[in-house]
Scaffold this active site. Structure first.
Site, PDB file in Angstrom:
ATOM      1  N   HIS A 107       0.774  -1.399   0.004  1.00  0.00           N
ATOM      2  CA  HIS A 107      -0.149   0.009  -0.088  1.00  0.00           C
ATOM      3  C   HIS A 107       0.869   1.288   0.159  1.00  0.00           C
ATOM      4  O   HIS A 107       0.343   2.423  -0.159  1.00  0.00           O
ATOM      5  CB  HIS A 107      -1.174   0.094   1.317  1.00  0.00           C
ATOM      6  N   TYR A 132       6.194   6.951  25.338  1.00  0.00           N
ATOM      7  CA  TYR A 132       5.588   5.682  24.971  1.00  0.00           C
ATOM      8  C   TYR A 132       6.902   4.925  24.349  1.00  0.00           C
ATOM      9  O   TYR A 132       7.548   5.267  23.657  1.00  0.00           O
ATOM     10  CB  TYR A 132       4.432   5.684  23.841  1.00  0.00           C
TER      11      TYR A 132
HETATM   12  S1  B30 Z   1      -0.071   7.751   8.023  1.00  0.00           S
HETATM   13  O1  B30 Z   1       1.065   8.466   8.296  1.00  0.00           O
HETATM   14  O2  B30 Z   1      -1.239   8.338   8.707  1.00  0.00           O
HETATM   15  N1  B30 Z   1      -0.514   7.369   6.622  1.00  0.00           N
HETATM   16  C1  B30 Z   1       1.041   3.761  10.336  1.00  0.00           C
HETATM   17  C2  B30 Z   1       1.647   5.109  10.610  1.00  0.00           C
HETATM   18  C3  B30 Z   1       1.331   6.256   9.881  1.00  0.00           C
HETATM   19  C4  B30 Z   1       0.407   6.372   8.801  1.00  0.00           C
HETATM   20  C5  B30 Z   1      -0.443   5.044   8.792  1.00  0.00           C
HETATM   21  C6  B30 Z   1      -0.289   3.895   9.261  1.00  0.00           C
HETATM   22  C7  B30 Z   1       1.209   2.756  11.105  1.00  0.00           C
HETATM   23  O3  B30 Z   1       1.897   2.679  11.811  1.00  0.00           O
HETATM   24  N2  B30 Z   1       0.594   1.546  10.686  1.00  0.00           N
HETATM   25  C8  B30 Z   1       0.563   0.540  11.346  1.00  0.00           C
HETATM   26  C9  B30 Z   1       1.752  -0.406  11.193  1.00  0.00           C
HETATM   27  N3  B30 Z   1       1.608  -0.878   9.847  1.00  0.00           N
HETATM   28  C10 B30 Z   1       2.972  -1.337   9.365  1.00  0.00           C
HETATM   29  C11 B30 Z   1       3.250  -0.240   8.249  1.00  0.00           C
HETATM   30  O4  B30 Z   1       4.061   0.704   8.455  1.00  0.00           O
HETATM   31  O5  B30 Z   1       3.011  -0.608   7.009  1.00  0.00           O
HETATM   32  C12 B30 Z   1       0.803  -2.227  10.126  1.00  0.00           C
HETATM   33  C13 B30 Z   1      -0.283  -2.495   8.694  1.00  0.00           C
HETATM   34  O6  B30 Z   1      -0.474  -1.278   7.932  1.00  0.00           O
HETATM   35  O7  B30 Z   1      -0.748  -3.236   8.595  1.00  0.00           O
HETATM   36 CU1  B30 Z   1       0.880  -0.838   6.635  1.00  0.00          CU
END
Ligand code: B30
Ligand code: ZN
Length: 269
Positions: free
Chosen positions: A65, A136
């Protein structure tokens, strides 16, 4: 999630089924409008250690994604020698926030791609640098608190001249063309080098969420109004990546979310 999630409008409407926070009242992205933002006198953002080379090896990952770079933590040995990850404070923040990772959102065409809009404009590329509140200890813990994360957002504008700021990243994108692939970058670089020339004095700020599932409402957004430059050629490198459905990874931006009475602030310069 088991079946994953997608960016088609019909897919986005279903995010909240598996990730209830996606249906909340403090979601991101939003439309930013200069004329509707509330001017406030707040400190500048302080970007500490942005001029230092990021710790290596930097891993670049096509997660289906987006394309994300994760920053390795320093070992305790390196910490004893005084190495520290870049961190931020100031602006709307009451604490220090340490860098975690950064990634991009982009379009199939130059007239779209950014997640936030600025005065009804969509820019072709938006970079998010994720920082975790130092109180955190992990990203997972931070996601459970309204002051858990601060994401710095940067808009890009396509320019005719050679724009080289993102070269250390863009020249390696072809190695992670397929989803679920990653590689270690041969060279590390500093965050300042990819932000070179950007005016960080003027920014918008509001309280929102992750723009992807799990959509945690844990984010203080800081969105700079100045644009960074990128060339058409470099944009095409992003568009050559493949998504988790083996289709071109493009238009990986979420639909605009309602404000529900939230306020958007603009820093007075
Ligand atoms: S954003 O900056 O709002 N687009 C995460 C961090 C920042 C944004 C979106 C999501 C995040 O930490 N998501 C959870 C971790 N992810 C791993 C990842 O970074 O790639 C797990 C997931 O979603 O399944 Cu994609
Ligand atoms: Zn993002």
């Amino acid at each position: 999630a088991v079946l994953g999630w997608g960016y088609r409008a019909s897919d986005q409407r279903r995010w909240a089924v598996l990730h209830p926070a996606c249906g909340g009242r403090q979601q991101s992205p939003i439309a930013i409008a200069a004329r509707q933002a509330i001017p406030i006198s707040i400190p500048a953002m302080e970007l500490v250690g942005y001029q230092n080379p990021l710790p290596g090896p930097l891993t670049i990952n096509n997660n289906g994604h987006s394309v994300a770079l994760t920053i390795p933590k320093y070992s305790s040995e390196e910490e004893k020698k005084g190495f520290r990850l870049p961190y931020i404070f100031g602006g709307p923040l009451d604490n220090e926030y340490e860098i975690e990772s950064f990634h991009f959102h982009w379009g199939d065409k130059n007239n779209r791609g950014s997640e936030h809009t600025l005065n009804d404009m969509r820019l072709p590329l938006e970079m998010h640098i994720i920082h975790r509140n130092k109180k955190y200890r992990s990203l997972a813990e931070a996601l459970q608190h309204p002051d858990g994360l601060c994401v710095l957002a940067f808009f890009y504008q396509v320019v005719e001249f050679d724009a080289k700021l993102l070269t250390p990243i863009v020249k390696n994108l072809s190695a992670v063309e397929n989803f679920n692939t990653s590689m270690q970058l041969p060279h590390t670089f500093s965050l300042s080098s990819i932000l070179s020339g950007l005016d960080t004095e003027r920014f918008y700020t509001y309280k929102g969420s992750l723009t992807t599932p799990p959509c945690a409402e844990a984010v203080t957004w800081v969105i700079f109004s100045d644009y960074l430059p990128i060339s058409v050629f470099q944009m095409d490198n992003f568009r050559g990546l493949l998504s988790n459905q083996n289709l071109p990874l493009v238009d990986n931006f979420r639909q605009l979310q309602p404000l529900f009475g939230r306020r958007v602030f603009v820093r007075i310069t």
